[in-house]
Design a protein around this motif. Structure first.
Motif, PDB file in Angstrom:
ATOM      1  N   PRO A  41      -2.574 -45.196-112.856  1.00 25.95           N
ATOM      2  CA  PRO A  41      -2.345 -46.720-113.641  1.00 25.95           C
ATOM      3  C   PRO A  41      -1.682 -47.800-113.185  1.00 25.95           C
ATOM      4  N   ARG A  42      -0.688 -47.409-112.329  1.00 23.43           N
ATOM      5  CA  ARG A  42       0.331 -48.251-111.747  1.00 23.43           C
ATOM      6  C   ARG A  42      -0.396 -49.046-110.503  1.00 23.43           C
TER       7      ARG A  42
ATOM      8  N   LEU B  54      -2.956 -51.732-111.928  1.00 26.60           N
ATOM      9  CA  LEU B  54      -2.208 -52.871-112.356  1.00 26.60           C
ATOM     10  C   LEU B  54      -1.741 -53.610-111.308  1.00 26.60           C
ATOM     11  N   SER B  55      -1.272 -53.058-110.193  1.00 29.98           N
ATOM     12  CA  SER B  55      -0.720 -53.724-109.171  1.00 29.98           C
ATOM     13  C   SER B  55      -2.000 -54.530-108.591  1.00 29.98           C
TER      14      SER B  55
ATOM     15  N   CYS C  95       0.243 -48.222-118.164  1.00 32.96           N
ATOM     16  CA  CYS C  95       1.145 -47.728-117.509  1.00 32.96           C
ATOM     17  C   CYS C  95       2.781 -47.312-118.409  1.00 32.96           C
ATOM     18  N   ASP C  96       2.827 -48.172-119.347  1.00 31.13           N
ATOM     19  CA  ASP C  96       4.009 -47.814-120.237  1.00 31.13           C
ATOM     20  C   ASP C  96       3.618 -48.535-121.707  1.00 31.13           C
TER      21      ASP C  96
ATOM     22  N   GLU D  46       5.290 -58.513-108.907  1.00 32.03           N
ATOM     23  CA  GLU D  46       5.620 -57.056-109.026  1.00 32.03           C
ATOM     24  C   GLU D  46       6.989 -57.136-109.690  1.00 32.03           C
TER      25      GLU D  46
ATOM     26  N   SER E 166       9.302 -54.065-118.742  1.00 33.18           N
ATOM     27  CA  SER E 166       9.413 -52.541-119.097  1.00 33.18           C
ATOM     28  C   SER E 166      10.654 -52.214-119.494  1.00 33.18           C
TER      29      SER E 166
ATOM     30  N   VAL F 292       8.975 -47.406-115.283  1.00 32.99           N
ATOM     31  CA  VAL F 292       7.703 -47.036-114.905  1.00 32.99           C
ATOM     32  C   VAL F 292       7.217 -48.097-113.684  1.00 32.99           C
ATOM     33  N   PHE F 293       7.403 -49.250-114.033  1.00 30.16           N
ATOM     34  CA  PHE F 293       7.099 -50.339-113.381  1.00 30.16           C
ATOM     35  C   PHE F 293       7.468 -50.514-112.006  1.00 30.16           C
TER      36      PHE F 293
END
Length: 202
Positions: A87-88, A91-92, A147-148, A188, A195, A199-200
């Motif tokens: 997921p991270r 997203l990135s 992600c969160d 980023e 968050s 997690v980010f």
């Protein structure tokens, strides 16, 4: 000699050529200079053909705006797909794809600015803009939530969309100020602020 029948494929090809030509002429000459003659010359068709496929230049511009938005969406989705299942990473990839070709492109920017100039004065373009950005934010919200789940995905999506747009705009206008990698790093860092958990920050 018998002439080949007029096929659906030929019609679609000519319609797409007009849409692509409209984008090119808008990027080069702006709304004021995007005449029927200029667009048809760019597409390599007679001026009368435009009316066969579109109810005037405004309808063609709207189709071009839709097409550019779809092309950007496809590029973003391709970046997400290439990032794999994490997921991270997905997203990135979504955030930073705007700072890479084919989204980071001077002609695309010029055409997009022409479309933006119509958003405040034309309800058709305002609706396309609204739907395009709503779709972008919804996709971003899904990636953020994956992600969160505790993050405020709606506000994060609104803020990050504005940041990405601004960074993309400045990169296209003057790439000497910062690099695409630095644009991604800025996005980023701002992402981490939405968050309540780390997690980010991985």
């Amino acid at each position: 000699m018998t002439r080949a029948p007029f096929t659906r494929e030929t019609a679609d090809t000519r319609r797409q050529a007009l849409v692509a030509a409209a984008e090119t002429v808008l990027a080069r000459d702006g709304v004021a200079g995007a005449s029927v003659r200029a667009i048809c010359a760019e597409a390599g068709v007679s001026p009368g053909l435009l009316r066969h496929y579109f109810d005037g230049v405004e309808a063609l511009f709207a189709a071009a705006y839709e097409a550019v938005g779809q092309r950007i969406d496809a590029a973003l989705e391709a970046a997400v797909a290439q990032a794999g299942p994490a997921p991270r990473a997905r997203l990135s990839a979504f955030l930073t794809a705007s700072f890479k070709p084919p989204v980071l492109d001077e002609q695309l920017l010029a055409a997009w600015l022409a479309f933006w100039s119509l958003v405040k004065v034309n309800a058709v373009f305002a609706d396309i803009h609204r739907r395009t950005y709503a779709g972008y934010r919804a996709r971003l919200e899904d990636l953020l939530a994956a992600c969160d789940p505790s993050a405020d995905a709606r506000l994060a999506a609104i803020g990050l969309t504005a940041v990405v747009d601004g960074l993309w705009l400045e990169l296209c206008l003057d790439p000497t100020v910062f690099t695409p990698a630095e644009a991604g790093a800025i996005a980023e860092r701002l992402l981490a602020g939405y968050s309540p958990t780390p997690v980010f920050l991985d």
